[in-house]
Write a protein that holds these residues in place. Structure first.
Motif, PDB file in Angstrom:
ATOM      1  N   SER A   1       7.955   2.844   4.528  1.00  0.00           N
ATOM      2  CA  SER A   1       7.491   2.532   5.886  1.00  0.00           C
ATOM      3  C   SER A   1       6.715   1.219   5.853  1.00  0.00           C
ATOM      4  N   GLN A   2       6.197   0.818   6.997  1.00  0.00           N
ATOM      5  CA  GLN A   2       5.400  -0.406   7.043  1.00  0.00           C
ATOM      6  C   GLN A   2       4.230  -0.301   6.062  1.00  0.00           C
ATOM      7  N   MET A   3       4.062  -1.312   5.225  1.00  0.00           N
ATOM      8  CA  MET A   3       3.041  -1.287   4.182  1.00  0.00           C
ATOM      9  C   MET A   3       1.952  -2.317   4.469  1.00  0.00           C
ATOM     10  N   THR A   4       0.775  -2.026   3.963  1.00  0.00           N
ATOM     11  CA  THR A   4      -0.377  -2.913   4.113  1.00  0.00           C
ATOM     12  C   THR A   4      -0.778  -3.430   2.736  1.00  0.00           C
ATOM     13  N   THR A   5      -0.907  -4.755   2.612  1.00  0.00           N
ATOM     14  CA  THR A   5      -1.251  -5.367   1.330  1.00  0.00           C
ATOM     15  C   THR A   5      -2.564  -6.138   1.469  1.00  0.00           C
ATOM     16  N   SER A   6      -3.474  -5.855   0.537  1.00  0.00           N
ATOM     17  CA  SER A   6      -4.766  -6.552   0.508  1.00  0.00           C
ATOM     18  C   SER A   6      -4.871  -7.354  -0.780  1.00  0.00           C
ATOM     19  N   LEU A   7      -5.389  -8.569  -0.678  1.00  0.00           N
ATOM     20  CA  LEU A   7      -5.526  -9.456  -1.826  1.00  0.00           C
ATOM     21  C   LEU A   7      -6.982  -9.885  -1.956  1.00  0.00           C
ATOM     22  N   SER A   8      -7.480  -9.812  -3.174  1.00  0.00           N
ATOM     23  CA  SER A   8      -8.828 -10.308  -3.459  1.00  0.00           C
ATOM     24  C   SER A   8      -8.796 -11.015  -4.809  1.00  0.00           C
ATOM     25  N   VAL A   9      -9.622 -12.048  -4.922  1.00  0.00           N
ATOM     26  CA  VAL A   9      -9.697 -12.834  -6.148  1.00  0.00           C
ATOM     27  C   VAL A   9     -11.155 -12.914  -6.566  1.00  0.00           C
ATOM     28  N   GLU A  10     -11.422 -12.355  -7.742  1.00  0.00           N
ATOM     29  CA  GLU A  10     -12.776 -12.359  -8.304  1.00  0.00           C
ATOM     30  C   GLU A  10     -13.797 -11.807  -7.311  1.00  0.00           C
ATOM     31  N   GLY A  11     -13.403 -10.743  -6.639  1.00  0.00           N
ATOM     32  CA  GLY A  11     -14.305 -10.066  -5.713  1.00  0.00           C
ATOM     33  C   GLY A  11     -14.353 -10.667  -4.330  1.00  0.00           C
ATOM     34  N   VAL A  12     -13.635 -11.772  -4.091  1.00  0.00           N
ATOM     35  CA  VAL A  12     -13.613 -12.417  -2.781  1.00  0.00           C
ATOM     36  C   VAL A  12     -12.389 -11.907  -2.022  1.00  0.00           C
ATOM     37  N   ASP A  13     -12.613 -11.298  -0.871  1.00  0.00           N
ATOM     38  CA  ASP A  13     -11.520 -10.778  -0.048  1.00  0.00           C
ATOM     39  C   ASP A  13     -10.784 -11.942   0.609  1.00  0.00           C
ATOM     40  N   LEU A  14      -9.469 -12.019   0.323  1.00  0.00           N
ATOM     41  CA  LEU A  14      -8.671 -13.126   0.857  1.00  0.00           C
ATOM     42  C   LEU A  14      -7.741 -12.682   1.976  1.00  0.00           C
ATOM     43  N   GLY A  15      -7.937 -11.490   2.509  1.00  0.00           N
ATOM     44  CA  GLY A  15      -7.188 -11.075   3.681  1.00  0.00           C
ATOM     45  C   GLY A  15      -6.230  -9.931   3.422  1.00  0.00           C
ATOM     46  N   THR A  16      -5.679  -9.408   4.531  1.00  0.00           N
ATOM     47  CA  THR A  16      -4.748  -8.281   4.523  1.00  0.00           C
ATOM     48  C   THR A  16      -3.552  -8.626   5.394  1.00  0.00           C
ATOM     49  N   VAL A  17      -2.357  -8.190   4.977  1.00  0.00           N
ATOM     50  CA  VAL A  17      -1.138  -8.513   5.705  1.00  0.00           C
ATOM     51  C   VAL A  17      -0.253  -7.273   5.764  1.00  0.00           C
ATOM     52  N   LYS A  18       0.536  -7.158   6.849  1.00  0.00           N
ATOM     53  CA  LYS A  18       1.493  -6.072   7.028  1.00  0.00           C
ATOM     54  C   LYS A  18       2.867  -6.501   6.505  1.00  0.00           C
ATOM     55  N   ILE A  19       3.553  -5.571   5.851  1.00  0.00           N
ATOM     56  CA  ILE A  19       4.901  -5.815   5.334  1.00  0.00           C
ATOM     57  C   ILE A  19       5.874  -4.895   6.065  1.00  0.00           C
ATOM     58  N   PRO A  20       6.964  -5.407   6.609  1.00  0.00           N
ATOM     59  CA  PRO A  20       7.916  -4.561   7.351  1.00  0.00           C
ATOM     60  C   PRO A  20       8.511  -3.471   6.465  1.00  0.00           C
ATOM     61  N   ALA A  21       9.106  -2.458   7.120  1.00  0.00           N
ATOM     62  CA  ALA A  21       9.735  -1.343   6.414  1.00  0.00           C
ATOM     63  C   ALA A  21      10.905  -1.833   5.569  1.00  0.00           C
ATOM     64  N   ILE A  22      11.136  -1.170   4.445  1.00  0.00           N
ATOM     65  CA  ILE A  22      12.181  -1.568   3.499  1.00  0.00           C
ATOM     66  C   ILE A  22      12.955  -0.323   3.068  1.00  0.00           C
ATOM     67  N   ILE A  23      14.261  -0.455   2.918  1.00  0.00           N
ATOM     68  CA  ILE A  23      15.102   0.589   2.329  1.00  0.00           C
ATOM     69  C   ILE A  23      15.697   0.038   1.043  1.00  0.00           C
ATOM     70  N   GLN A  24      15.498   0.751  -0.043  1.00  0.00           N
ATOM     71  CA  GLN A  24      15.950   0.290  -1.349  1.00  0.00           C
ATOM     72  C   GLN A  24      17.058   1.198  -1.878  1.00  0.00           C
ATOM     73  N   GLU A  25      18.170   0.600  -2.269  1.00  0.00           N
ATOM     74  CA  GLU A  25      19.309   1.343  -2.775  1.00  0.00           C
ATOM     75  C   GLU A  25      19.036   1.863  -4.191  1.00  0.00           C
ATOM     76  N   PRO A  26      19.799   2.881  -4.613  1.00  0.00           N
ATOM     77  CA  PRO A  26      19.628   3.384  -5.988  1.00  0.00           C
ATOM     78  C   PRO A  26      19.941   2.297  -7.015  1.00  0.00           C
ATOM     79  N   SER A  27      19.255   2.367  -8.142  1.00  0.00           N
ATOM     80  CA  SER A  27      19.477   1.442  -9.274  1.00  0.00           C
ATOM     81  C   SER A  27      19.437  -0.012  -8.815  1.00  0.00           C
ATOM     82  N   SER A  28      18.374  -0.375  -8.133  1.00  0.00           N
ATOM     83  CA  SER A  28      18.265  -1.754  -7.621  1.00  0.00           C
ATOM     84  C   SER A  28      16.818  -2.216  -7.694  1.00  0.00           C
ATOM     85  N   SER A  29      16.642  -3.538  -7.528  1.00  0.00           N
ATOM     86  CA  SER A  29      15.315  -4.136  -7.490  1.00  0.00           C
ATOM     87  C   SER A  29      15.189  -4.978  -6.226  1.00  0.00           C
TER      88      SER A  29
END
Length: 250
Positions: A140-168
């Motif tokens: 489903s829609q995912m939320t990603t947070s990034l921080s560097v050395e304790g400094v919050d650099l923001g949060t972003v939404k990632i759209p929904a993804i469907i992944q096939e078997p045996s794939s990357s």
């Protein structure tokens, strides 16, 4: 008075004594009837005769309650076992996630007389690998947070993804912030470490994952990907550190 004759006028002590004795005995008998003495031995009381109802009913109810409790306990244990097996199955089929790229598009520090402002534009890439050859993964829609050395650099939404078997599949998360107030020393250290490729990165991704098997959907749970304390130099050298992936039951 002639010898051998008995005078009728003489006292009759025997009769008076008998009369008194009879009178005393009657009074004593009357008092004893009013206040009877307790029996020297306790009387036997038939307790079984005082019990009302059918004696077999209580035993039947106790047996029924015992069997009902046993069945409920067995059902509870069975439900726990089934839930544990189901959760273990989902956990074992989670994707493998690695952080394999970090791009720093911009990192600027602006000092004023009263404050220090940090502006950043970062992008991380995570590789999701589905090793199962029969299960399709739906994120489903995912939320990603990034921080560097304790400094919050923001949060972003990632759209929904469907992944096939045996794939990357690559998941990109680009975060940015504009002129955010921060401590001067923290901002300066972050900029210097970025130039030297010595930053330490933390990426946390949260979402919900479902499993599709032969067209049938198995509802999953919320899951979390944690990439903790990743050295920028390790990524720049071509390594892809593995992240922790786990189900997070409600």
């Amino acid at each position: 008075m002639a010898a051998g004759q008995v005078s009728n006028n003489g006292p009759k002590p025997l009769q008076r004594n008998l009369s008194r004795r009879v009178s005393f005995n009657e009074a004593t008998l009357a008092r004893s009837q009013e206040h009877p003495k307790p029996p020297s031995e306790p009387e036997f009381i038939d307790t079984e005769a005082q019990v009302t109802g059918r004696p077999g009913c209580s035993a039947c109810c106790n047996s029924c309650c015992a069997w009902t409790s046993l069945i409920l306990a067995l059902l509870l244990v069975l439900a726990i076992l089934v839930g544990g097996v189901y959760f273990a199955f989902l956990q074992s089929n989670l994707p493998e996630v690695r952080l394999h790229r970090l791009d720093v598009y911009y990192l600027g520090v602006n000092n004023t007389d009263t404050d220090t402002f940090l502006t950043s534009d970062f992008e991380v890439r995570l590789n999701f690998t589905n090793d199962n050859s029969k299960i399709k993964l739906s994120y489903s829609q995912m939320t990603t947070s990034l921080s560097v050395e304790g400094v919050d650099l923001g949060t972003v939404k990632i759209p929904a993804i469907i992944q096939e078997p045996s794939s990357s599949v690559d998941v990109k998360a680009r975060t940015w912030m504009r002129k955010t107030s921060t401590e001067e020393t923290v901002a300066e250290d972050l900029r210097d470490n970025s130039l030297k490729h010595l930053m330490v990165i933390d990426v946390v991704l949260k979402g919900h994952i479902d499993f599709l098997v032969n067209g049938n959907k198995m509802n999953g749970f919320p899951f979390k990907v944690s990439c903790r304390s990743i050295d920028q130099s390790e990524i720049d050298n071509g390594h892809a550190p593995k992240c922790a992936v786990q189900m997070t039951p409600l």
